[in-house]
Design a protein around this motif. Structure first.
Motif, PDB file in Angstrom:
ATOM      1  N   UNK B  17       0.843  -1.199   0.000  1.00 32.13           N
ATOM      2  CA  UNK B  17       0.000   0.000   0.000  1.00 32.13           C
ATOM      3  C   UNK B  17       0.881   1.254   0.000  1.00 32.13           C
ATOM      4  N   UNK B  18       0.306   2.418  -0.344  1.00 29.75           N
ATOM      5  CA  UNK B  18       1.112   3.643  -0.424  1.00 29.75           C
ATOM      6  C   UNK B  18       1.608   4.120   0.938  1.00 29.75           C
ATOM      7  N   UNK B  78       5.675   6.955  -1.343  1.00 28.00           N
ATOM      8  CA  UNK B  78       6.097   5.784  -2.093  1.00 28.00           C
ATOM      9  C   UNK B  78       4.829   5.037  -2.486  1.00 28.00           C
ATOM     10  N   UNK B  79       4.689   4.636  -3.737  1.00 23.79           N
ATOM     11  CA  UNK B  79       3.434   4.030  -4.193  1.00 23.79           C
ATOM     12  C   UNK B  79       3.108   2.711  -3.507  1.00 23.79           C
ATOM     13  N   UNK B  80       4.142   1.925  -3.208  1.00 28.19           N
ATOM     14  CA  UNK B  80       3.895   0.580  -2.699  1.00 28.19           C
ATOM     15  C   UNK B  80       4.961   0.232  -1.659  1.00 28.19           C
ATOM     16  N   UNK B  81       4.539   0.048  -0.421  1.00 23.44           N
ATOM     17  CA  UNK B  81       5.497  -0.216   0.653  1.00 23.44           C
ATOM     18  C   UNK B  81       6.035  -1.641   0.587  1.00 23.44           C
ATOM     19  N   UNK B  82       7.293  -1.752   0.961  1.00 28.17           N
ATOM     20  CA  UNK B  82       7.940  -3.050   1.053  1.00 28.17           C
ATOM     21  C   UNK B  82       8.375  -3.267   2.488  1.00 28.17           C
ATOM     22  N   UNK B 110       8.320   4.213  10.531  1.00 33.34           N
ATOM     23  CA  UNK B 110       7.423   3.541   9.587  1.00 33.34           C
ATOM     24  C   UNK B 110       7.402   2.057   9.878  1.00 33.34           C
ATOM     25  N   UNK B 111       6.210   1.549  10.095  1.00 36.09           N
ATOM     26  CA  UNK B 111       6.012   0.118  10.301  1.00 36.09           C
ATOM     27  C   UNK B 111       5.279  -0.426   9.080  1.00 36.09           C
ATOM     28  N   UNK B 112       5.746  -1.555   8.572  1.00 38.82           N
ATOM     29  CA  UNK B 112       5.122  -2.175   7.410  1.00 38.82           C
ATOM     30  C   UNK B 112       4.612  -3.547   7.821  1.00 38.82           C
ATOM     31  N   UNK B 113       3.319  -3.739   7.697  1.00 38.07           N
ATOM     32  CA  UNK B 113       2.685  -5.002   8.101  1.00 38.07           C
ATOM     33  C   UNK B 113       2.556  -5.931   6.904  1.00 38.07           C
ATOM     34  N   UNK B 114       2.770  -7.203   7.169  1.00 44.23           N
ATOM     35  CA  UNK B 114       2.665  -8.186   6.080  1.00 44.23           C
ATOM     36  C   UNK B 114       1.222  -8.622   5.880  1.00 44.23           C
TER      37      UNK B 114
END
Lengths: 117, 114
Positions: B17-18, B78-82, B110-114
């Motif tokens: 997601x962005x 950023x268009x798509x988080x990694x 920034x936290x990125x959830x799977x």
């Protein structure tokens, strides 16, 4: 890109002793280097600006007699924490400016974690 | 004086997601603006910089930021988080009127959830 190294990466010392941290620009000559301090979960705060061959300029509130900065060559600046106390424990980061590159950009070292027991 | 305000101390997004990290600045002159990323126990890495050229700046790893003078903003997107984007991000301002010193914002984790 320009590379800046710091040594040591981690150091533990006893209260009352002095610790020296080195900052080196590896592939460029840095007329100006900067020292920052970062407390846990906080941002970087500029401590001082180090110019080769002259005295460092300290930010307000930073004790120059406690944080000795030497910039004796175009590739090396050192920060010595004198008579360290537990409250000096922090993450110290240096950066360097390449006079031949963008005047605004600074290249950062990986940081040194100091723990005073 | 110059200053930076990062509007969010923590941002959590799902992978793919962005990403939007917000930054507002204050400067009396013509600032240069930067975004740096710091992974745990690592040094700072420059993502991108604005130095009075194009207002839309593209950086590494798919990040970009737009300088909006009227809004005094420099938001990072950023268009798509990694998953590897999980880190702390700092918005930084520098100005020749203040000796080109860097002033850092408080940081956004920034936290990125799977």
């Amino acid at each position: 890109g320009a590379v800046v190294s710091q040594h040591p990466s981690r150091v533990i010392c006893k209260s009352g002793t002095s610790v020296k941290i080195e900052c080196r620009s590896l592939d460029f000559q840095a007329t100006t280097m900067f020292w920052y301090r970062q407390f846990p979960k906080q941002s970087l705060m500029l401590m001082a600006t180090s110019n080769e061959g002259s005295k460092a300029t300290y930010e307000q509130g930073v004790e120059k007699d406690k944080f000795l900065i030497n910039h004796a060559s175009l590739t090396l600046s050192t920060l010595t924490v004198t008579s360290a106390h537990p409250e000096d424990s922090s993450f110290y980061i240096c950066s360097a400016r390449d006079p031949l590159a963008d005047s605004y950009e600074q290249y950062f070292g990986p940081g040194t974690r100091l723990t005073v027991t | 004086a110059q200053s930076v305000t990062q509007l969010d101390s923590h941002v959590s997004v799902s992978e793919g997601t962005p990403v939007l990290l917000r930054c507002n600045y204050s400067s009396s002159y013509s600032p240069s603006l930067f975004w740096y990323v710091q992974h745990p126990n690592k040094g700072l890495q420059l993502l991108l910089k604005y130095t009075s050229a194009a207002t839309l700046v593209k950086g590494i790893n798919g990040f970009e930021a737009e300088f909006k003078k009227s809004e005094t903003s420099f938001h990072l997107t950023k268009p798509s988080a990694h998953m590897s984007d999980a880190a702390e991000y700092f918005c930084v301002v520098s100005d020749w009127g203040y000796g080109n010193k860097l002033v850092f914002g408080a940081g956004t984790i920034l936290r990125v959830k799977s």
